[in-house]
Design a protein around this motif. Sequence first.
Motif, PDB file in Angstrom:
ATOM      1  N   ARG A 197       3.293  10.582  -1.967  1.00 41.79           N
ATOM      2  CA  ARG A 197       4.485   9.745  -2.121  1.00 41.79           C
ATOM      3  C   ARG A 197       5.752  10.586  -1.934  1.00 41.79           C
ATOM      4  NH1 ARG A 197       0.688   7.040  -1.904  1.00 41.79           N
ATOM      5  NH2 ARG A 197       1.372   7.467   0.232  1.00 41.79           N
ATOM      6  N   ASP A 217       6.331  10.858   1.653  1.00 43.27           N
ATOM      7  CA  ASP A 217       6.996   9.646   2.147  1.00 43.27           C
ATOM      8  C   ASP A 217       8.499   9.737   1.937  1.00 43.27           C
ATOM      9  OD1 ASP A 217       4.740   8.255   3.073  1.00 43.27           O
ATOM     10  OD2 ASP A 217       4.299   7.449   1.088  1.00 43.27           O
ATOM     11  N   GLU A 218       8.907  10.227   0.770  1.00 42.21           N
ATOM     12  CA  GLU A 218      10.342  10.361   0.487  1.00 42.21           C
ATOM     13  C   GLU A 218      10.985  11.401   1.405  1.00 42.21           C
ATOM     14  OE1 GLU A 218      12.673   8.882  -1.869  1.00 42.21           O
ATOM     15  OE2 GLU A 218      11.115   7.358  -1.596  1.00 42.21           O
ATOM     16  N   PRO A 229       6.402   3.625   4.657  1.00 48.46           N
ATOM     17  CA  PRO A 229       6.628   4.710   3.679  1.00 48.46           C
ATOM     18  C   PRO A 229       7.503   4.263   2.515  1.00 48.46           C
ATOM     19  CG  PRO A 229       6.994   5.486   5.925  1.00 48.46           C
ATOM     20  CD  PRO A 229       6.887   4.000   6.002  1.00 48.46           C
ATOM     21  N   ARG A 261       5.477   2.312   0.068  1.00 51.08           N
ATOM     22  CA  ARG A 261       4.545   3.157  -0.693  1.00 51.08           C
ATOM     23  C   ARG A 261       5.252   3.960  -1.780  1.00 51.08           C
ATOM     24  NH1 ARG A 261       2.226   4.227   4.628  1.00 51.08           N
ATOM     25  NH2 ARG A 261       3.448   6.163   4.709  1.00 51.08           N
ATOM     26  N   SER A 262       6.406   4.552  -1.436  1.00 48.01           N
ATOM     27  CA  SER A 262       7.087   5.450  -2.378  1.00 48.01           C
ATOM     28  C   SER A 262       8.111   4.735  -3.256  1.00 48.01           C
ATOM     29  CB  SER A 262       7.795   6.574  -1.616  1.00 48.01           C
ATOM     30  OG  SER A 262       8.936   6.063  -0.930  1.00 48.01           O
TER      31      SER A 262
END
Length: 247
Positions: free
Chosen positions: A15, A18-19, A72, A75-76
């Motif tokens: 995660r 993703d960030e 993304p 998800r994050s």
Amino acid sequence: MSASTAAEHRQILLRAADEFLLATVLLFLAVTVVRWLRDPASALYIADLRVALVVIGAISGTILTGLILSPPGRRSGGHTNPAVTVGLWLMDAFPGRRVLPYILAQLAGSVAGTALARLTWGRAVSLPSVAHAAIRPSPAWRPDSVFLAETTGMLVLTLLIGLFVARPGLVRLMPYTIGAAVALVIAVFGPLSGGSVNPARQFGPALLSGQSTDLAIYLLAPILGAALGAAVHHLLVRRIQPYGEPA
């Protein structure tokens, strides 16, 4: 280390990755937009800074909404902002063990996105009118005024996010609302304090452009604003409903 602990650590890293990706894209596009709108040699050049900031704000808000809605981002959580991460944690809406990995990823993505824009667009990014898209306050604004504006802007944004935390049924509207709010902050505060309210938005551009005069303000004031916003959020939630009762 147990299998469950290892899986949790892996999930945190994924995660955070993703960030990092989201922050990289955000800063690459932010620098790109400023490069095309503020380079006098560009066909899209806007000479009036106030008008340019309104356009930059609208584009930035749209980009942010798109990033939150992207895979993304879904998800994050699509934070892309250390102050948002801290605010959500203090509002008990985000696990504390993920805060530091998220913040490090966001700041690293800020540097990566700015550097990628520099490699893509060349020396135009270094022009004084572009300056790697580094945020700059009005010369008439003192540092304490900039600090107050950045703190207040993030406080209000945190309260807005807190509305969605307290009312999950409205969460589908959050990406659009946050994008519109950021666009408004840039348009209104951009000519005055710079309108950052995001430490990651300033970190990479300031680092690569060497414009670090007010960097501490742009890094710390949004975090303080998020903390104050979270505190006000808890007070409002207590007044509206006792803890333990459904929203």
